[in-house]
Design a protein around this motif. Sequence first.
Motif, short mmCIF file in Angstrom:
data_model
loop_
_atom_site.label_atom_id
_atom_site.label_comp_id
_atom_site.label_asym_id
_atom_site.label_seq_id
_atom_site.Cartn_x
_atom_site.Cartn_y
_atom_site.Cartn_z
N VAL A 30 0.85 -1.19 0.00
CA VAL A 30 0.00 0.00 0.00
C VAL A 30 0.88 1.23 0.00
O VAL A 30 1.78 1.37 0.83
CB VAL A 30 -0.93 0.02 1.23
CG1 VAL A 30 -1.75 1.30 1.26
CG2 VAL A 30 -1.84 -1.20 1.23
N GLN A 31 0.62 2.12 -0.93
CA GLN A 31 1.33 3.41 -0.95
C GLN A 31 0.33 4.51 -0.63
O GLN A 31 -0.80 4.49 -1.11
CB GLN A 31 1.96 3.64 -2.32
CG GLN A 31 3.11 2.68 -2.61
CD GLN A 31 3.79 3.00 -3.93
OE1 GLN A 31 3.16 3.34 -4.91
NE2 GLN A 31 5.11 2.88 -3.94
N LEU A 32 0.79 5.47 0.18
CA LEU A 32 -0.09 6.53 0.66
C LEU A 32 0.48 7.89 0.26
O LEU A 32 1.69 8.11 0.40
CB LEU A 32 -0.25 6.46 2.18
CG LEU A 32 -0.75 5.14 2.74
CD1 LEU A 32 -0.72 5.16 4.26
CD2 LEU A 32 -2.15 4.84 2.24
N GLN A 33 -0.39 8.78 -0.17
CA GLN A 33 0.02 10.12 -0.57
C GLN A 33 -0.89 11.12 0.11
O GLN A 33 -2.06 11.22 -0.23
CB GLN A 33 -0.08 10.27 -2.09
CG GLN A 33 0.33 11.63 -2.62
CD GLN A 33 1.83 11.83 -2.57
OE1 GLN A 33 2.61 10.91 -2.80
NE2 GLN A 33 2.24 13.05 -2.25
N ALA A 34 -0.33 11.85 1.06
CA ALA A 34 -1.10 12.85 1.80
C ALA A 34 -0.99 14.22 1.13
O ALA A 34 0.04 14.56 0.55
CB ALA A 34 -0.60 12.94 3.23
N SER A 35 -2.06 14.99 1.24
CA SER A 35 -2.08 16.33 0.67
C SER A 35 -3.09 17.18 1.42
O SER A 35 -3.87 16.66 2.24
CB SER A 35 -2.44 16.27 -0.82
OG SER A 35 -3.74 15.73 -0.99
N GLY A 36 -3.08 18.49 1.14
CA GLY A 36 -4.08 19.38 1.70
C GLY A 36 -3.60 20.27 2.81
O GLY A 36 -4.36 21.11 3.31
N GLY A 37 -2.37 20.12 3.23
CA GLY A 37 -1.86 20.97 4.28
C GLY A 37 -1.66 22.40 3.80
O GLY A 37 -1.77 22.69 2.61
N GLY A 38 -1.36 23.28 4.74
CA GLY A 38 -1.14 24.67 4.38
C GLY A 38 -1.11 25.57 5.60
O GLY A 38 -1.04 25.08 6.74
N LEU A 39 -1.17 26.86 5.34
CA LEU A 39 -1.16 27.87 6.39
C LEU A 39 -2.57 28.42 6.55
O LEU A 39 -3.21 28.81 5.57
CB LEU A 39 -0.20 28.99 6.01
CG LEU A 39 -0.18 30.22 6.93
CD1 LEU A 39 0.31 29.84 8.32
CD2 LEU A 39 0.71 31.30 6.32
#
Length: 124
Positions: free
Chosen positions: A1-10
């Motif tokens: 399983v490979q996981l790709q997180a996104s959506g972070g920011g200030l």
Amino acid sequence: VQLQASGGGLVQAGGSLRLSCAASGRTFRSYAMGWFRQAPGKEREFVAAISGSGFGFSTHYADSVKGRFTISRDNAKNTVYLQMNSLKPEDTAVYYCAASGLGLVTTSYEYDYWGQGTQVTVSS
């Protein structure tokens, strides 16, 4: 399983962000998925988890985020989300998603696969 997180920011205190974690593999729905975070100089800590299909997609939250964060999953898209509302400066950290073949788990050593992390910064 490979996981790709996104959506972070200030974001300013009181604001909202939604993190996403896209997973590879055809057995996504059977995995428990979790979110952890690590602030500078601190240990990685549990944030939220949602179980897999064998455990009814139940959820669990750290006390520090209960009522503000919501974890959910879209099994058709192989994606887990973390909706974060009423953000506080103390929520600032790198957020990691993880997958486990076990049930609803809250400790990092019970997770088998990890994403790369996404930075969340909350300004006061």
